[in-house]
Enzyme design. Structure first.
Site, mmCIF file in Angstrom:
data_model
loop_
_atom_site.group_PDB
_atom_site.id
_atom_site.type_symbol
_atom_site.label_atom_id
_atom_site.label_comp_id
_atom_site.label_asym_id
_atom_site.label_seq_id
_atom_site.Cartn_x
_atom_site.Cartn_y
_atom_site.Cartn_z
ATOM 1 N N LYS A 221 -3.940 -14.806 -6.879
ATOM 2 C CA LYS A 221 -4.559 -14.268 -8.083
ATOM 3 C C LYS A 221 -3.445 -13.973 -9.076
ATOM 4 C CE LYS A 221 -5.870 -9.945 -8.197
ATOM 5 N NZ LYS A 221 -6.518 -8.648 -7.920
ATOM 6 N N VAL B 109 0.827 -1.207 0.000
ATOM 7 C CA VAL B 109 0.000 0.000 0.000
ATOM 8 C C VAL B 109 0.860 1.255 0.000
ATOM 9 C CG1 VAL B 109 -1.672 1.343 1.331
ATOM 10 C CG2 VAL B 109 -1.988 -1.117 1.061
ATOM 11 N N CYS C 254 -6.014 -9.029 1.948
ATOM 12 C CA CYS C 254 -7.117 -8.203 2.458
ATOM 13 C C CYS C 254 -8.337 -8.998 2.909
ATOM 14 C CB CYS C 254 -7.529 -7.183 1.395
ATOM 15 S SG CYS C 254 -6.284 -5.931 1.064
#
Length: 438
Positions: A323, A11, A263
């Site tokens: 992913k 982030v 997350c």
């Protein structure tokens, strides 16, 4: 304007680089000296498409710098963003915010008058309010402000998410906080990006609620996929039909082996614990989290059943990250599926375009291969765990020639069932009508 970004993880680094692209002077801070040295050399510590180029461009322009010294970073700054880790606490699932408090104390010790301290990390409801008291105790002689500005970045598309967001959420209790955040995000005004100014608590809860809803949506379509298999329906047609309803939408209606990443697992867990503590339990989110945990194990059973047992057999695993377009192994389904197959006697050969270095650290006993075809050599089954685009375009003839048995367990539905069956594969997807599957 000048900002300090405390923390150069996913982030912090993406946000810092993107703010510098807006023309803001950004100083990224990290206590890891080796990491800072690598960043100064232009080496991105994470795999994120476009990030290295973005860093290089803004470093060359003098807008993006890296340091281990908080004092110099906050000197003359308008805002300091706290972008440190908030992992799930072992044992109870609460978010561990100790690093956030430590960072806030360090910033407050050197903060100039008027600095806005912004939580960018995902933090439980009430954290920013507690930070207000903390920084005022640490620096009673200065006027410091606290704001909440949660991130909504998707790994693999984070830069585009930052530059073209659906919305910006800002929790602000003072005019100074609101004014600074408004200026920082002013470049998005040409896109008419909605900016929602609200309370500290609402901003914090919005992040958790959004992630919990998306996690629930994924879990729902996975259960519908199982139902489709049981009754002879096709989950892709079902998802298309559902998604055409604008109240539902098509995104996050892709069946698979369960959600993972940095997350959704920790944020659903933290929300559940927060809700229980507030005597307002979130039963739907609790059910979604439990179903998702069980699904990963059930996918290992699915692969074993498709093979008629895996003891003494080789399974080729294509993709191990949670992913595509990331090297993130956090809560990846592969971390449950592969060890289970190994415990049942399977030998694992695997490939991933970006995640093998990270995977070696958390999944032992795997033979890591230079490409997908090498992973398929001599395997009784190819199990697709991550939908990397390069796997979609593999040559079926080469796949069949490499496999000892032409069998595919496609946990991401990247291949057409009828086409694979026509080419002689024993193919099984998720929630789809598969010719000859039995």
């Amino acid at each position: 304007m000048k900002i300090a970004m405390i923390g150069t993880g996913y982030v912090g680094l993406v946000s810092g680089a993107c703010f510098s692209e807006f023309g803001t002077e950004v100083v990224c801070v990290d206590h890891d000296a080796d990491k800072i040295a690598a960043l100064r050399r232009g080496e991105a510590p994470i795999y994120e498409p476009g990030l290295a180029d973005l860093m290089a461009r803004n470093a060359d322009a003098g807008r993006l710098t890296f340091t281990g010294d908080i004092a110099s970073a906050v000197a003359g700054a308008d805002a300091a963003f706290l972008a440190v880790g908030t992992p799930a606490r072992p044992g109870d699932g609460h978010a561990d915010v100790s690093a956030v408090y430590d960072a806030a104390r360090a910033v407050a010790a050197h903060a100039p008058d008027g600095l806005v301290i912004v939580t960018k990390s995902t933090v439980p409801v009430g954290t920013a309010r507690e930070l207000e008291g903390l920084v005022h105790r640490e620096a009673p002689d200065r006027e410091l402000h606290v704001a909440a500005n949660p991130e909504f970045l998707r790994e693999g598309a984070a830069i585009d998410n930052f530059m073209h967001p659906d919305r910006v959420i800002v929790g602000a209790n003072s005019e100074r906080s609101r004014s600074v955040l408004e200026q920082l995000y002013r470049p998005l005004s040409r896109l008419e990006t909605p900016t929602v100014f609200t309370t500290l608590e609402t901003a914090e809860l919005t992040k958790y609620a959004a992630n919990a809803f998306l996690a629930t949506k994924i879990t729902f379509i996975n259960e519908m996929a199982d139902l489709c298999e049981a009754v002879g329906a096709d989950v892709h047609a079902l998802a298309h039909g559902m998604g055409l309803d604008r109240r539902i939408g098509r995104s996050f209606l892709n069946p698979g082996p369960g959600y993972g990443g940095s997350c959704f697992p920790k944020d659903t867990s933290a929300l559940i614990q927060t809700a229980r503590g507030a005597a307002a339990p979130t039963r739907i989110v609790e059910a979604a989290a439990a179903v998702n945990d069980a699904r990963k194990e059930s996918m290992a059973h699915r692969i074993a059943a498709h093979c008629g047992g895996v003891a003494g057999r080789t399974i080729a695993v294509l993709g191990v990250t949670f992913k595509p377009n990331t090297d993130d192994m956090r809560a990846a389904p592969s971390r449950v599926i592969i060890p289970l197959l190994q415990s049942w006697g399977a030998t694992i050969r695997a490939h991933d375009p970006a995640g093998m270095a990270a995977a070696r650290e958390v999944i032992p006993g795997v033979t890591w291969c230079r490409d997908a075809y090498e992973a398929l050599e001599g395997a009784a089954c190819a199990a697709v765990l991550t939908e990397w685009n390069e796997y979609r375009n593999l040559d079926p003839a080469r796949m069949k020639a490499a496999l000892a048995e032409p069998r595919i367990a496609d946990l991401r539905n990247i291949y057409d069932p009828a086409s694979m069956a026509a080419r002689g594969f024993a193919y099984r997807g998720i929630g789809r009508i598969t010719p000859g599957a039995g």
